[in-house]
Design an enzyme around this catalytic site. Structure first.
Site, PDB file in Angstrom:
ATOM      1  N   CYS A   2       0.846  -1.201   0.000  1.00  0.00           N
ATOM      2  CA  CYS A   2       0.000   0.000   0.000  1.00  0.00           C
ATOM      3  C   CYS A   2       0.881   1.251   0.000  1.00  0.00           C
ATOM      4  CB  CYS A   2      -0.868   0.002   1.253  1.00  0.00           C
ATOM      5  SG  CYS A   2      -1.796  -1.516   1.426  1.00  0.00           S
ATOM      6  N   ARG A  27       2.271   2.250  -6.898  1.00  0.00           N
ATOM      7  CA  ARG A  27       2.362   1.088  -5.993  1.00  0.00           C
ATOM      8  C   ARG A  27       1.111   0.217  -6.118  1.00  0.00           C
ATOM      9  NH1 ARG A  27       6.329   2.030  -1.877  1.00  0.00           N
ATOM     10  NH2 ARG A  27       5.377   0.522  -0.488  1.00  0.00           N
ATOM     11  N   TRP A  74      -3.604  -1.846  -1.277  1.00  0.00           N
ATOM     12  CA  TRP A  74      -3.454  -3.056  -2.080  1.00  0.00           C
ATOM     13  C   TRP A  74      -3.926  -4.173  -1.146  1.00  0.00           C
ATOM     14  CZ3 TRP A  74      -2.615  -4.417  -7.018  1.00  0.00           C
ATOM     15  CH2 TRP A  74      -2.342  -5.740  -7.297  1.00  0.00           C
ATOM     16  N   ASN A 100       0.341  -0.141   6.180  1.00  0.00           N
ATOM     17  CA  ASN A 100       0.868  -0.929   5.061  1.00  0.00           C
ATOM     18  C   ASN A 100       1.526  -2.145   5.686  1.00  0.00           C
ATOM     19  OD1 ASN A 100       1.938  -1.950   2.726  1.00  0.00           O
ATOM     20  ND2 ASN A 100       3.725  -0.591   2.741  1.00  0.00           N
ATOM     21  N   GLY A 101       1.001  -3.338   5.393  1.00  0.00           N
ATOM     22  CA  GLY A 101       1.592  -4.554   5.970  1.00  0.00           C
ATOM     23  C   GLY A 101       0.509  -5.558   6.294  1.00  0.00           C
ATOM     24  N   GLU A 486       8.270 -20.130 -20.963  1.00  0.00           N
ATOM     25  CA  GLU A 486       8.157 -18.806 -20.320  1.00  0.00           C
ATOM     26  C   GLU A 486       9.297 -17.903 -20.775  1.00  0.00           C
ATOM     27  OE1 GLU A 486       6.000 -17.164 -18.999  1.00  0.00           O
ATOM     28  OE2 GLU A 486       7.033 -15.561 -17.927  1.00  0.00           O
ATOM     29  N   LYS A 490       8.751 -14.262 -22.560  1.00  0.00           N
ATOM     30  CA  LYS A 490       9.372 -13.020 -22.054  1.00  0.00           C
ATOM     31  C   LYS A 490      10.157 -12.330 -23.163  1.00  0.00           C
ATOM     32  CE  LYS A 490       7.605 -12.188 -18.749  1.00  0.00           C
ATOM     33  NZ  LYS A 490       6.569 -13.105 -18.835  1.00  0.00           N
ATOM     34  N   GLU A 493       7.777 -10.806 -25.768  1.00  0.00           N
ATOM     35  CA  GLU A 493       7.022  -9.656 -25.247  1.00  0.00           C
ATOM     36  C   GLU A 493       7.885  -8.406 -25.151  1.00  0.00           C
ATOM     37  OE1 GLU A 493       3.899 -10.436 -22.004  1.00  0.00           O
ATOM     38  OE2 GLU A 493       5.650 -11.588 -21.401  1.00  0.00           O
ATOM     39  N   HIS A 509      12.800 -33.708 -33.890  1.00  0.00           N
ATOM     40  CA  HIS A 509      11.570 -34.018 -34.651  1.00  0.00           C
ATOM     41  C   HIS A 509      11.165 -32.838 -35.541  1.00  0.00           C
ATOM     42  CE1 HIS A 509      11.074 -37.690 -32.368  1.00  0.00           C
ATOM     43  NE2 HIS A 509      11.302 -37.007 -31.265  1.00  0.00           N
ATOM     44  N   LYS A 608      -1.718  -4.893 -19.567  1.00  0.00           N
ATOM     45  CA  LYS A 608      -1.373  -5.610 -18.335  1.00  0.00           C
ATOM     46  C   LYS A 608      -2.463  -6.618 -17.987  1.00  0.00           C
ATOM     47  CE  LYS A 608       0.894  -6.957 -14.865  1.00  0.00           C
ATOM     48  NZ  LYS A 608       2.017  -7.862 -15.161  1.00  0.00           N
TER      49      LYS A 608
HETATM   50  C1  AGP Z   1       2.678 -12.192 -19.048  1.00  0.00           C
HETATM   51  O1  AGP Z   1       4.018 -11.760 -19.233  1.00  0.00           O
HETATM   52  C2  AGP Z   1       1.774 -11.696 -20.142  1.00  0.00           C
HETATM   53  N1  AGP Z   1       1.730 -10.274 -20.030  1.00  0.00           N
HETATM   54  C3  AGP Z   1       0.433 -12.370 -20.285  1.00  0.00           C
HETATM   55  O2  AGP Z   1       0.696 -13.565 -20.958  1.00  0.00           O
HETATM   56  C4  AGP Z   1      -0.349 -12.740 -18.999  1.00  0.00           C
HETATM   57  O3  AGP Z   1       0.346 -13.755 -18.302  1.00  0.00           O
HETATM   58  C5  AGP Z   1      -1.728 -13.290 -19.414  1.00  0.00           C
HETATM   59  O4  AGP Z   1      -2.416 -12.264 -20.079  1.00  0.00           O
HETATM   60  C6  AGP Z   1      -2.546 -13.792 -18.235  1.00  0.00           C
HETATM   61  O5  AGP Z   1      -2.777 -12.710 -17.358  1.00  0.00           O
HETATM   62  P1  AGP Z   1      -3.309 -13.042 -15.862  1.00  0.00           P
HETATM   63  O6  AGP Z   1      -2.246 -13.831 -15.193  1.00  0.00           O
HETATM   64  O7  AGP Z   1      -3.531 -11.697 -15.241  1.00  0.00           O
HETATM   65  O8  AGP Z   1      -4.585 -13.836 -16.010  1.00  0.00           O
END
Ligand code: AGP
Length: 613
Positions: A2, A27, A74, A100-101, A486, A490, A493, A509, A608
């Site tokens: 928070c 934050r 938060w 906050n905590g 993953e 990354k 993205e 394969h 996001k």
């Molecule tokens: C993660 O780096 C991505 N931005 C994206 O794949 C994300 O993981 C996906 O949209 C799922 O989001 P969520 O975990 O909020 O459900």
């Protein structure tokens, strides 16, 4: 995590506190509130939503006063709504607190206070704390509020940064911290308090960082610091030399880098109160009521998207090993259109950082209609997925601002490992000694990640060397296969480089046709039962002049003779390794994105939280 802001001095407090809350918006928050004392009248205003909603709510109200405290929340205990927003009042209505905590023993404290006739208007641990303080203050005849605060803080368990004001003492703010940051800005005839220097730097560069177990008694012209033993502490004044813009990221160049470096702390927070290393036990109250149904289930279906789906793949390997229950991992977007076969009593684990991903929400609804039990693994408290789940476990990673998920991913893994170990040992499908060994390895993860992060400069150099690659393959086996996926996500993205993740054995394969001197293959080749086979796969790439970067375990002298570059990570059990092995891949993507000059916090085309289908 928070945001906390306070002001006391000769100026009007409201505009300073409100602006400070806006500066802390990074934050993350789900509600905001402010307490002001106008002469001897305590006014408290609070609102769910953004700070702008609070500002609108305060319009036209009595916001006079030279002392004020403000908070952006938060949520950790209790849904994000008006009544759970801070500040919270004591039953007398004279004390207001922002916090906050997490107060871990709040339930017991609340029980005692209720038995004494105290009433509560919120679900928060914070409201319990302020009434605990008031109870001591009113029942210890002659004690000052400062003494009551000291007594109370010796008895609470948890983390806090608190600011308290008293309607009858409009010339002082009481503050204290343990585990959550508190900065006090030193002005002339005024003081500024905040979770970090962001709201302070425009007024003064002279600050005092309050230490754990210290109480601050803050007046316009005086700052007194004491420890819980009531001994005066000398305030150590430091000068802020960072620019305001940088401090918003607490000195990091980007939120993504900050969040990568927060992982030792966020994983520690995720394990706190759940993994008890004194008696080597795991408590997950969030799913305890469903444990028997989970262990009796014929199968578990995991629903998620993106990075969260990769966490689900890791969970599949872990749960099948520890619980011997079949697990299916589904892209939520595919599951919902597929007319899936879901039977009454099937267990669904829905994984989501934001808790607002439309594909996952609709897939959950579909499964619920067929009688499935929904367990949520979510970061955002009170989010839609948290609310529609029958039960679940929060990752407690704090707000994740960078669009590419990093700390939330390792938070998901930590929660899923906790759940799999707890279920496995209760189900006797793993031995007590294996359980204990894995608990120790899990508890060691924060320190082991710290060790990896110390190598960030070396990883940066490697990233710069490969920043101009056009195509990259990420390869791993077993628990490291989802981490390969993953790592590829990354890199895509953040740097817009085409990257793919594969099980290392799959290369032969087909994908091996891609290998030439321009292709980079990133192998996760840490010590595990697949190690020798992964080394063979690396040799197959080198034999065709491909470039190889390998993530290897400490002490591995062999891989560096094959790979062009290696990144070393501490050794651990294969089941825990994903939490470590993903960190160098996060840094690799970050440093390549920076090297290419991209906005790594807000990559093109991304959002996001994907709240559309
Ligand atoms: C993660 O780096 C991505 N931005 C994206 O794949 C994300 O993981 C996906 O949209 C799922 O989001 P969520 O975990 O909020 O459900």
């Amino acid at each position: 995590m928070c945001g906390i802001v306070g002001y006391i001095g000769y100026r009007d407090a409201y505009p300073i506190v409100l602006k400070g809350l806006k500066r802390l918006e990074y934050r993350g928050y789900d509600s905001a509130g402010i307490a002001l004392i106008d002469d001897t009248k305590l006014n408290v205003y609070k609102k769910q939503g953004k700070v702008a909603a609070l500002e609108e709510f305060c319009y036209g109200k009595d916001v006079k006063g030279h002392i004020g405290i403000g908070h952006t929340r938060w949520a950790t205990h209790g849904e994000p709504n008006d009544r759970n927003a801070h500040p919270h009042l004591s039953n007398s209505g004279k004390l207001a607190i922002i916090h906050n905590g997490i107060i871990e023993n709040y339930a017991k404290l609340k029980q005692d206070l209720v038995s004494k006739g105290y009433v509560f208007h919120s679900d928060t641990d914070t409201e319990v704390l302020i009434n605990f303080i008031e109870d001591i203050y009113t029942n210890n005849a002659g004690s000052t509020l400062e003494e009551a605060l000291r007594i109370a803080l010796k008895r609470v368990v948890g983390a806090y940064c608190i600011l308290i004001v008293h309607e009858d003492e409009p010339e002082v703010i009481y503050a204290a911290r343990k585990g959550s940051p508190l900065v006090i800005g030193i002005g002339k005839g005024e003081h500024f308090l905040a979770s970090d220097a962001t709201p302070i730097i425009e007024y003064t560069r002279e600050v005092v960082y309050v230490n754990d177990y210290e109480i601050a008694i803050v007046k316009p012209d005086e700052l007194i610091l004491k420890n819980l033993g009531n001994e005066r502490q000398t305030p150590y004044i430091t000068k802020l030399d960072m620019q305001l813009g940088a401090i918003e990221k607490e000195g990091y160049a980007h939120f993504m880098l900050k969040e990568i470096f927060e992982q030792p702390a966020t994983i520690f927070d995720c394990l706190r109160g759940r993994l008890d290393m004194k008696d080597v036990s795991i408590t997950l109250s969030g799913i305890a009521a469903y444990e028997q149904q989970i262990l009796a289930a014929n199968r578990i279906i995991i629903l998620a998207c993106g990075t969260s789906w990769h966490a689900g793949l890791v969970a599949e390997y872990i749960i099948e090993e520890t619980c011997r229950i079949p697990v299916e991992v589904e892209y939520a977007s595919e599951f919902r259109y597929r007319n899936p076969i879901v039977k009454n009593g099937d267990i669904i684990i829905a994984i989501s950082q934001s808790g607002e991903t439309a594909d996952t929400i609709v897939a959950i609804d579909q499964a619920k209609k067929n009688g499935a039990i929904i367990l949520g693994v979510v970061n955002a408290v009170g989010s839609s997925i948290a609310r529609i789940s029958d039960a679940g476990v929060y990752t407690h990673s704090g707000p994740e601002i960078g669009v590419a998920s990093t700390k939330a991913f390792t938070g998901q893994l930590a929660v899923l490992v906790l759940a799999a170990l707890k279920l496995g040992v209760d189900n006797k499908t793993i031995t007590q000694e294996r359980f204990s060994y894995l608990c120790y390895e899990l508890a060691a993860v924060p320190d082991k990640i710290k060790k990896i992060l110390e190598d960030a400069p070396a990883i940066k150099k490697i990233a710069e060397k490969y920043a101009n690659c056009q195509d990259v393959l990420f390869l791993g086996r077993g628990y490291n296969f989802p981490i390969a996926l993953e790592g590829a996500l990354k890199l895509k993205e953040i740097s817009y480089i085409h990257a793919e993740g594969y099980p290392a054995a799959e290369m032969k394969h087909g994908p091996i046709a891609l290998v030439d001197e321009k292709l980079l293959s990133v192998f996760i080749a840490t010590k595990d039962p697949y190690y020798e086979k992964v080394i063979s796969n690396m040799q197959e790439i080198k034999a065709r002049k491909g470039m190889v970067l390998a993530i290897v375990s400490e002490g591995d002298k062999y891989s560096s003779n094959i790979a062009d570059d290696v990144i070393i990570v501490p050794e651990t059990d294969e089941l825990i390794a994903p939490l470590l092995n993903v960190v160098p891949l996060q840094l690799l993507a970050y440093y390549i994105g920076v090297e290419k000059g991209y906005d790594v916090d807000k990559p093109r085309n991304l959002a996001k939280s994907v709240t559309v289908e």
